[in-house]
Write a protein that holds these residues in place. Structure first.
Motif, PDB file in Angstrom:
ATOM      1  N   VAL A  92       1.087  -1.213   0.451  1.00  0.00           N
ATOM      2  CA  VAL A  92      -0.520   0.105   0.161  1.00  0.00           C
ATOM      3  C   VAL A  92       1.022   1.361   0.122  1.00  0.00           C
ATOM      4  O   VAL A  92       0.470   2.297   0.145  1.00  0.00           O
ATOM      5  CB  VAL A  92      -0.962  -0.049   1.020  1.00  0.00           C
ATOM      6  CG1 VAL A  92      -2.103  -0.878   1.094  1.00  0.00           C
ATOM      7  CG2 VAL A  92      -0.273  -0.118   2.360  1.00  0.00           C
ATOM      8  N   ASP A  94       1.917   4.079  -2.512  1.00  0.00           N
ATOM      9  CA  ASP A  94       1.536   4.414  -3.271  1.00  0.00           C
ATOM     10  C   ASP A  94       0.560   5.090  -2.411  1.00  0.00           C
ATOM     11  O   ASP A  94      -0.241   6.256  -2.329  1.00  0.00           O
ATOM     12  CB  ASP A  94       1.139   4.147  -4.897  1.00  0.00           C
ATOM     13  CG  ASP A  94       2.619   3.237  -5.382  1.00  0.00           C
ATOM     14  OD1 ASP A  94       3.518   4.187  -4.500  1.00  0.00           O
ATOM     15  OD2 ASP A  94       2.564   2.711  -5.976  1.00  0.00           O
ATOM     16  N   GLU A  95      -0.609   4.080  -2.011  1.00  0.00           N
ATOM     17  CA  GLU A  95      -2.231   4.824  -1.131  1.00  0.00           C
ATOM     18  C   GLU A  95      -0.829   6.237   0.368  1.00  0.00           C
ATOM     19  O   GLU A  95      -1.885   6.882   0.564  1.00  0.00           O
ATOM     20  CB  GLU A  95      -3.113   3.761  -0.619  1.00  0.00           C
ATOM     21  CG  GLU A  95      -3.788   3.301  -1.609  1.00  0.00           C
ATOM     22  CD  GLU A  95      -4.792   2.657  -0.991  1.00  0.00           C
ATOM     23  OE1 GLU A  95      -5.865   3.181  -1.153  1.00  0.00           O
ATOM     24  OE2 GLU A  95      -4.528   1.233  -1.464  1.00  0.00           O
ATOM     25  N   ILE A  98      -0.277   9.420  -0.799  1.00  0.00           N
ATOM     26  CA  ILE A  98      -1.311  10.184  -1.357  1.00  0.00           C
ATOM     27  C   ILE A  98      -1.647  10.454   0.099  1.00  0.00           C
ATOM     28  O   ILE A  98      -2.079  11.730   0.283  1.00  0.00           O
ATOM     29  CB  ILE A  98      -2.746   9.145  -2.097  1.00  0.00           C
ATOM     30  CG1 ILE A  98      -1.619   8.626  -3.207  1.00  0.00           C
ATOM     31  CG2 ILE A  98      -3.749   9.991  -1.881  1.00  0.00           C
ATOM     32  CD1 ILE A  98      -2.845   8.099  -4.339  1.00  0.00           C
ATOM     33  N   LEU A 137      -5.613  -0.219   5.084  1.00  0.00           N
ATOM     34  CA  LEU A 137      -5.791  -0.085   3.943  1.00  0.00           C
ATOM     35  C   LEU A 137      -5.727  -1.569   3.423  1.00  0.00           C
ATOM     36  O   LEU A 137      -6.603  -1.384   3.081  1.00  0.00           O
ATOM     37  CB  LEU A 137      -4.332   0.364   3.303  1.00  0.00           C
ATOM     38  CG  LEU A 137      -4.355   2.145   3.706  1.00  0.00           C
ATOM     39  CD1 LEU A 137      -3.071   2.566   2.912  1.00  0.00           C
ATOM     40  CD2 LEU A 137      -6.146   2.824   2.508  1.00  0.00           C
ATOM     41  N   ARG A 164     -13.476   3.255  -1.308  1.00  0.00           N
ATOM     42  CA  ARG A 164     -12.598   2.612  -1.244  1.00  0.00           C
ATOM     43  C   ARG A 164     -11.486   4.876  -0.704  1.00  0.00           C
ATOM     44  O   ARG A 164     -11.040   4.579   0.536  1.00  0.00           O
ATOM     45  CB  ARG A 164     -11.242   2.571  -2.372  1.00  0.00           C
ATOM     46  CG  ARG A 164      -9.461   2.614  -2.152  1.00  0.00           C
ATOM     47  CD  ARG A 164      -9.030   1.441  -1.645  1.00  0.00           C
ATOM     48  NE  ARG A 164      -7.836   1.271  -1.491  1.00  0.00           N
ATOM     49  CZ  ARG A 164      -7.537  -0.136  -0.359  1.00  0.00           C
ATOM     50  NH1 ARG A 164      -8.561  -1.249   0.186  1.00  0.00           N
ATOM     51  NH2 ARG A 164      -6.559  -0.049  -0.178  1.00  0.00           N
ATOM     52  N   THR A 165     -11.845   5.523  -1.367  1.00  0.00           N
ATOM     53  CA  THR A 165     -11.500   6.799  -0.492  1.00  0.00           C
ATOM     54  C   THR A 165     -12.211   7.222   0.607  1.00  0.00           C
ATOM     55  O   THR A 165     -11.314   7.459   1.460  1.00  0.00           O
ATOM     56  CB  THR A 165     -12.246   8.009  -1.475  1.00  0.00           C
ATOM     57  OG1 THR A 165     -11.732   7.889  -2.971  1.00  0.00           O
ATOM     58  CG2 THR A 165     -12.677   9.756  -0.976  1.00  0.00           C
ATOM     59  N   GLN A 168      -9.971   4.938   3.029  1.00  0.00           N
ATOM     60  CA  GLN A 168      -8.401   5.789   2.850  1.00  0.00           C
ATOM     61  C   GLN A 168      -8.700   7.186   4.445  1.00  0.00           C
ATOM     62  O   GLN A 168      -8.250   7.191   4.765  1.00  0.00           O
ATOM     63  CB  GLN A 168      -8.405   6.287   1.758  1.00  0.00           C
ATOM     64  CG  GLN A 168      -7.619   5.367   0.736  1.00  0.00           C
ATOM     65  CD  GLN A 168      -7.484   6.161  -0.697  1.00  0.00           C
ATOM     66  OE1 GLN A 168      -8.100   7.482  -0.580  1.00  0.00           O
ATOM     67  NE2 GLN A 168      -7.350   5.308  -1.610  1.00  0.00           N
TER      68      GLN A 168
END
Length: 354
Positions: A92, A94-95, A98, A137, A164-165, A168
């Motif tokens: 995870v 990359d997430e 972000i 996540l 998913r948003t 997050q």
């Protein structure tokens, strides 16, 4: 970091009631399919596993640890075992990047000094392990979105992206609450280091540190309200209350309570595991899962949170200041309860086996 993760998961199995206990089964139910947490845990009953996962296999037990003989569909498709054993943080990464950018944007304040204090532990290099967002996540990945087979592919893609948003957002809220508790803890403990850098209270003083923590909690409340789910709001508010309760328990232990392993574990649940477990449950609720699955998510987070803190307490003895990011033995007065309780229990068991 991978060895610590694996060790935490093994201890979570024991905390959950032994190698064949509910903790092992609950973890396997949630994580055996997606590859989110490559596991060595006991398989779940088919009626539960089929709701959440798509992995088939069997497990066998030796005298100490549970070894997985699970064979996943991904391996049947040609994915090597080495690829399956990826570092969970990398899955995870990359997430997380972000999330880091979003967190920095969420703590913007009108007063520059307050903003500087609030973003102190969200700056690149001072973000810490980000253990909690990683767990959440991965939990979101493991709990697949329940959707009717007749749903159009395009509609499903939009719904999955929105979900998913929102999940997050739970990871962001949880990290803000956690960092707020660190700022307050450092003031209470008069700490001088945190995450390998000078603590905020040493740089800006206790008053601004407390205000920065309060500011982060207010931002977390705003983000929670935006989700529009009262059950999730209640869960996260409960976790914040538990943080305060746990810190109070730690500050006001009696002589008898210091010798109680039960008291130590209850305090550890309030201070560490409650936030993780309630956040995991929130992720499941936002995905529209049943109460049964939501409870399993909660129990996994609870056991993993307890295991994580137990290991952290042990490392307080065995680790160095450089590896811990804080002074070693900084929590000695609290950890000694667990060490002595384990030792006394061990001596008691040996005595009665003779």
């Amino acid at each position: 970091m991978s060895w610590r993760w694996a060790l935490a998961r093994r201890v979570a199995t024991l905390v959950g009631g032994g190698t064949g206990g509910p903790g092992a089964a609950q973890a396997q139910r949630l994580f055996s399919s997606s590859g989110a947490l490559p596991g060595r845990l006991h398989p779940a009953p088919p009626q539960i596993r089929n709701k959440v996962v798509g992995c088939r296999g069997a497990a066998f037990v030796n005298s100490r640890w549970l070894h997985d003989a699970t064979q996943c569909q991904t391996r049947q498709d040609g994915v090597s075992r080495a690829e399956e054993q990826q570092d969970p943080f990398e899955l995870v990464a990359d997430e997380l990047s972000i999330l880091g950018n979003r967190l920095r944007s969420m703590v913007v304040a009108e007063v520059p000094k307050l903003e500087s204090a609030a973003e102190y532990f969200f700056k690149v290099g001072a973000e810490g392990k980000r253990f909690r967002p990683t767990v959440l996540l991965l939990m979101a990945s493991a709990l697949k979105f329940p959707i009717p087979e007749s749903t159009d592919v395009g509609v499903f893609s939009i719904l999955a992206s929105k979900l998913r948003t929102r999940q997050q957002n739970i990871a962001e809220i949880t990290e803000m609450i956690h960092v707020a508790s660190l700022l307050h803890d450092d003031v209470l403990d008069d700490a001088d280091t945190r995450r390998g850098v000078t603590s905020l209270n040493c740089i800006m003083g206790n008053k601004l540190s407390v205000l920065a923590g309060d500011f982060l909690l207010s931002r977390a409340c705003v983000a929670l309200a935006a989700l529009g789910n009262t059950e999730v709001v209640s869960l996260m508010a409960t976790a914040v209350g538990h943080l305060v309760t746990g810190e109070t328990m730690q500050m006001s232990t009696s002589r008898e309570q210091r010798r109680s392993m039960e008291y130590y574990l209850q305090k550890t649940y309030y201070k560490t595991a409650s936030l993780i477990s309630n956040s995991c449950k929130a992720v499941a609720i936002l995905a529209g899962h049943t109460a049964e699955v939501s409870v399993l998510a909660y129990e996994y987070g609870r056991n993993l949170g307890l295991a994580f803190q137990l290991i952290d307490d042990v490392l307080d003895f065995t680790g160095t200041s450089a590896s811990l990011g804080k002074g070693s033995l900084s929590d000695i007065r609290h950890v000694i309860t667990a060490i002595l309780s384990f030792l006394l229990y061990f001596i008691y068991s040996i005595h009665h086996l003779k």
